[in-house]
Each structure stands twice: as C-alpha cells, then as structure tokens.
Design an enzyme around this catalytic site. Structure first.
Site: not given
Ligand code: ZN
Length: 490
Positions: A254-255, A258, A284
């Site tokens: 997830h990170e 980003h 997101e």
């Molecule tokens: Zn996030």
C-alpha cells in the site's frame, strides 16, 4: 511544464514554498521515525513555525500580483498556484491558529477518552472541532453545501452532492453482496508463525519488483505505516510487521503504491508547489490498486507464493495457491475500519461520511454521535457496537479536527477499480506479466496516466483523462461481485 516564460520571480517564490513544504515533511517524517520522545514539544513548535511561514508566503499579495502578471505564460501552473493562494486567503489567520490548537487539544482529549473508553470525555473537544469546521466552511459562502469547502481541502473539485450520489450507489451494491457472503461458511485467515525478519526480507523483494530503489527511496519502521516524500527523488516509506499475520506485507505494498505516485511525478515539476500527488483520493487509488487489485490476486501470488513457501516453511510449506488466496481475502463484517477487508472497508467510510455531513449541517448533535454510529453499524454491517473504543473513538481524524478526509478512502477504492479496468484493456499481457512477477509495464502505465501530472491537472480532469469519465462505482462493484462470487461460491 515550467518554461523560461514563467517569470524568475514567480519561480523563485514557488521554489521557496516547495522548500518550506520539504522542510515540514522531513520534520514530520523524523518525528515519527527517528526523533526521541523528548523532542516532541520543540518539534511541535518548529513545525508550527514552518507552517506559518508557508502560509504567510502563500497569501502574500505580491505572489498574487506575480500570478496575475505571468498568467499567460504557464496557464496550468498559474491556475493551480492561484487556487492555493485564493483558498488560503479566504481563511483568517486566527481561525487557522484556533483550529490547530483545538486539534492538538482534541487529540489529548481523545487519548484520555480512549483510556477510559468513554465518549463523554471527548465530546466537548469534538463539539469545538465541529464548530470550528463550520466556521471554516462559512469562509466560503458561495459553496452549495457547507461540507464542500471541507471536502475540497482533501479532494479539490469534487462536491458533496457528487460524493453522496457515488456513495449511494456504492452502498446499494455493497450491502447485498456482504449479506450474501455472510451467509456462507467463514473462511480461515492465515494462522501460524510468520517471522517478522522473513516478512521484511520478502517485503523488500516485492518492493523492489514494484519499483523501490535505494537511490531514491528509504524504508524504515514506524508504529503506523505511512509514506512521505520531501522531494521527487526522496521517497520515504515506513512499515510495521507482526509475526501472526501478513497485514504488514499488504500495508507495505500500500505505502509503496503511494511512494510510486510521488516518485513518478514529472521531475520538471520539482521545486514547484505542483510536484506531488493531486488529492488524497487519487493517492489512495494508487495504494489500493497495488495492495488489493495486484496484491490480493492469484496472478500476483502465482509468482510470489513459491518464494513465500521458502521463507515460511513452517506455516506455508503445504499451502496451495487457492487456499492462500482464500486466506488473504477473508470477508467479514468487523468493528474496526483499519482492519476491514475489500468488501466492508468502503461501508465503514460511507458511515463516517454520512455522520460528518449530519454534524456539519447541524442535523446531528455531537452528543448523539455514539447512538447514531451504532445505528449505522447495524444498518450497513449488521453488527452491534459493544463500546465507544470499538465504535466512535477508534479513528484519530475527528480528534484533530480533520473533517472531509474520510470520503477520500472510498474514492480511492472506486478509482483504483476504474484504473484497473482501463489498464487491463491497455495492457493485454498484464495478467501474464503478474504471474511472472513483472510489474514494470503496470508501473509505467500508471506513471503515464496518473503520476507524471503531479498537481498540474485537477483531480476531476485527471480522472476524466485517465479513465474516460467521472468517478463511477460500477467497475469496483463488478470486480467485487466477480471475485467474491467465485471465492464464496455465491
Ligand atoms: Zn493510503
């Protein structure tokens, strides 16, 4: 892109704003990753000073004059900076300062309320934060809805009316899907010993395959994983693993998602105020696409599961791909948003959005929030809320006066599925590439469609250009129906 036609004076001012943002991000990163506890008070002061300097420079009438003068040179850059300048000028400095104080007091009250598991301890601080948010909204009297200016801080250009309509359709699709799944036998999530050191090693291998490289990235530990990017060539991602689940591995993907966004911005936008992600929702969409659409797919694990079996021989040696996929895609209504699965997550978000709307338009008194929360949990997820800690006190956002942020989480889920659909059409070999562990063409596609633009396009423009239309919940609902229809034999 910046060209010599943009006046040097304006470029220098944008550079200073970018540098102040850089300093603030670095200090905030350091606060969570490196700083000893006793540095907290001084760091708070230093961050407040940086943010005040940034604000003063942004509202400076001299900047406004330069934007006027150079308006023709780089219309997209000037448009974006002018927008920041005008929004900042609308809000009186005293109100901004009061919001910041109320946010830090509110955080303290929230911690105390959590200790005693008692919403009443938090209520006065929440009331003050809501009141200040309404004062903020009142600085934009032209807004069609008082929630619009609050939402606009995190998702510029999207209105309350649009989000309400989007979430209405999303909820109407998710609630029946969830109740169908809830009637099926419960799937078992992964059980057993999953040593942190081995998770970190394979996590780093996956991160490298995604695009992490030591020359432009750092990976560190933090209590709450996050990504931060002081500059395009300086992306910092944090992770936390625990030895009983793979939550930390998915959080890492997830990170990194980003981080890839920040890393993929056109370098020509560096040292301007446009060299970062355009909104929280678009951000997101990047993290969710990697975490869920790539990271929870059988194609991805066709390549990576054999490597997992080697790393975790005690727990995973005999697990088949199908069983592994079921175990990392367990759907179950639960009380806590951050632990929620792909199907229930957005329902947690819609619940918070509806409550925020009611608090801001005055139809819900803050004192009645726990009861309203419990009623919606029952309605959306079919479960009872046992106490405030596992209900209304679970998220930090409202304690710090952050209202208008929650919708961006679900907007990200929706947009991720829209992008995924277009990516699959544009990249016919994508599934085959995933099974071979090749992630490069997906990364390049995302860079081309989303990352490189930085803040040059508005979020609605970017979305329109990337997926050929506005936000639409249908691709996400179709993805979930197909995926969980098969997994749960619906
Ligand atoms: Zn996030």
């Amino acid at each position: 892109m910046p060209s010599p036609s943009l006046g040097l004076e304006l470029l220098e001012r944008l550079g200073e704003l970018a540098d102040l943002g850089h300093a603030g991000q670095l200090m905030a990163w350091d606060q969570q990753v490196m700083m000893p506890a006793e540095g907290a008070a001084a760091r708070g002061e230093a961050l407040a000073t940086i943010s005040r300097l940034h604000h003063d420079r942004l509202v400076d009438p001299q900047l406004g004059a330069l934007l006027q003068r150079d308006a023709e040179a780089e219309p997209l850059i000037v448009r974006a900076v002018r927008r920041d300048h005008e929004v900042a000028r609308r809000v009186p400095g005293e109100l901004t300062a009061e919001m910041s104080r109320a946010g830090s007091d509110g955080y303290g009250a929230w911690l105390r309320a959590r200790e005693s598991n008692d919403f009443a301890v938090f209520e006065p601080a929440l009331r003050r934060n809501i009141d200040l948010a309404r004062q903020y909204a009142a600085c934009f009297p032209e807004a069609a809805h008082p929630y619009d200016p609050l939402l606009d801080r995190f998702e510029p250009g999207t209105t309350t009316e649009q989000v309400s309509a989007l979430f209405e359709r999303l909820r109407a699709g998710l609630v029946p899907l969830l109740s169908q799944i809830a009637m099926q036998p419960v799937h078992q999530s992964l059980q057993g010993d999953l040593p942190v050191a081995a998770q970190r090693e394979i996590g780093l291998e996956i991160a490298h395959a995604m695009g992490f490289d030591a020359s432009g990235w750092r990976l560190d530990d933090a209590v709450h994983p996050f990504a931060s990017s002081p500059a395009i060539g300086d992306v910092r991602v944090t992770s936390r693993f625990d030895d009983e689940s793979l939550t930390g591995l998915f959080a890492l993907m997830h990170e990194i998602g980003h981080g890839l966004y920040e890393r993929g911005v056109d370098p020509q936008l560096g040292r301007t105020t446009l060299g970062s992600g355009v909104s929280l929702g678009v951000h997101e969409s990047q993290s969710r696409l990697w975490e869920n659409l790539v990271g929870r797919s059988p194609e991805f694990w066709t390549h990576w599961l054999p490597r997992m079996r080697e790393r975790f021989p005690l727990t995973l040696r005999d697990i088949e791909l199908d069983a592994f996929i079921r175990a990392i895609n367990v759907v179950r209504p639960t009380l806590i948003r951050v632990e929620a699965d792909e199907v229930t997550y957005s329902l947690h978000v819609i619940l918070r959005f509806e409550l925020e709307l009611a608090l801001i338009d005055g139809s819900l008194d803050p004192g009645d929030l726990p009861a309203a929360w419990a009623a919606k949990m029952k309605q959306f997820l079919g479960i009872e809320v046992p106490d405030d800690l596992r209900g209304v006190l679970q998220d930090i956002h409202w304690s710090e006066g952050i209202i208008g942020y929650f919708p961006t989480y679900a907007i990200g889920n929706v947009l991720a599925a829209q992008l995924w659909r277009v990516a699959q059409a544009d990249l016919p070999d994508l599934d085959a590439e995933l099974t071979r562990g090749e992630l490069g063409s997906l990364r390049a596609w995302l860079r081309e469609k989303v990352h490189r633009h930085g803040r040059l396009l508005t979020p609605p423009e970017l979305i329109e250009q990337a997926v050929g239309g506005p936000l639409d919940p249908e691709p996400m609902l179709e993805h979930l129906r197909a995926k969980y229809g098969a997994l749960y034999a619906l």
